[in-house]
Design a protein around this motif. Sequence first.
Motif, PDB file in Angstrom:
ATOM      1  N   TYR A  13       0.828  -1.203   0.000  1.00  0.00           N
ATOM      2  CA  TYR A  13       0.000   0.000   0.000  1.00  0.00           C
ATOM      3  C   TYR A  13       0.871   1.266   0.000  1.00  0.00           C
ATOM      4  N   LEU A  54      -0.446  -9.098  -5.581  1.00  0.00           N
ATOM      5  CA  LEU A  54      -1.633  -9.337  -4.756  1.00  0.00           C
ATOM      6  C   LEU A  54      -1.726 -10.822  -4.468  1.00  0.00           C
ATOM      7  N   ASN A  56      -4.011 -13.638  -2.715  1.00  0.00           N
ATOM      8  CA  ASN A  56      -5.336 -13.942  -2.180  1.00  0.00           C
ATOM      9  C   ASN A  56      -5.245 -14.992  -1.078  1.00  0.00           C
ATOM     10  N   ASN A  76      -1.419 -13.068   3.029  1.00  0.00           N
ATOM     11  CA  ASN A  76      -2.454 -12.452   2.199  1.00  0.00           C
ATOM     12  C   ASN A  76      -2.323 -10.932   2.204  1.00  0.00           C
ATOM     13  N   GLY A  77      -2.620 -10.325   1.052  1.00  0.00           N
ATOM     14  CA  GLY A  77      -2.636  -8.866   0.977  1.00  0.00           C
ATOM     15  C   GLY A  77      -1.884  -8.345  -0.232  1.00  0.00           C
ATOM     16  N   LEU A  78      -1.636  -7.020  -0.231  1.00  0.00           N
ATOM     17  CA  LEU A  78      -0.914  -6.343  -1.300  1.00  0.00           C
ATOM     18  C   LEU A  78       0.512  -6.080  -0.840  1.00  0.00           C
TER      19      LEU A  78
END
Length: 286
Positions: A13, A54, A56, A76-78
Motif C-alpha cells: 500500500y 496481490l 489472495n 495475504n494482501g498487497l
Amino acid sequence: MTQEKELKASNGYIMLFVFLILFFGSIIGFIVLSNAWFILGIIIALFILPGLILVNPNGSRVLLLFGDYKGTVKQNGLFWVNPFYTKKKISLRARNFDSERLKVNDKLGNPVMISTILVWRVRDTYKASFDVDNFENFVVVQTDAAVRKLASLYPYDNFADEGLDEDITLRSSVNEVSDALEKELEERLHIAGIEVLEARIGYLAYANEIASAMLKRQQATAIVAARHKIVEGAVSMVEMALHQLNEKELVDLDAERRAAMVSNLMVVLCSDKDATPVVNAGTLNH
C-alpha cells in the motif's frame, strides 16, 4: 536452495501510494512546467509498478531472480517486491480430482473398472515448482499408477470356490482400501510437495466382458448360502419336533415312520415352493 522459504515482502500500500504520487505528480509537473526531468519521475513510477503483487487467501507467489529462487510469499494482501523478480502464482487451496475409470486386473486376474476421488493441495511450493515438470499432471499420472497397483493387491470379492480367505477385498473393505490408497499416494506425491487430504474409491465394478458371468456367480453363491441356512434351520426344527413328540408321548413312532416323518418335514421346510398337503383319511399304515 532445496526447500521452500517463506519470504516477508514489503507493504504494497505504501509503494502504491508512492507510485500514484510520483506518476501523476510527474505528469502534472511536465505539463505545467515543461521540464524534461519529470519524465524521469514517470519512468521511476513505471519501474515501481511491476513490483506490486496481490496474494489472495490460500494463494502464494513463488519469486525468482534470474533463475535463482528467492522465496515464496504466502501472507495475504498487497505487497511490493523487487520488480525484476519472476512471480509464479500457485494456489494452496484444496482440490478435487476424479480420475477416469481404468480397466485393471485384481489379485485373481479378473478385469475390473475402477476410479478414485482424490482431495489434495500443494504443501511445498518449491517442490511443486522445481522438483517436477508439471505438478498438476504429475498428480494425475501418479494417481492412475497408484490405483492400478492397489487393484492388483486385493481381490474384488471373496469366493468359496477360489479357496481364498482374504480379510481385505476391494468391494467390502472400503476403509482399509482407502487407507492403503492414501498411503501409496502420499509416498508417490511427496516428491512434488503435494499433501493428500483424502483418497477414496469412486467407482468399482467388474468389466463388461465378465460382469454378467460374475453376477451369476454371486447369485449362485448367495443361493448356496441361503440353502445352507435353510437346511440348518430345518434340521433343528425336525429335531425339536421329534423331541417334543417323544417327550409328550403323543404318538409312538417306529424307525420306519420316524424316517418318513423326517423326510416329509425336510421336504416341506426346504422346498422353495408352498407344499401341497395330502390328507390321509385312513390309518398311519396307509
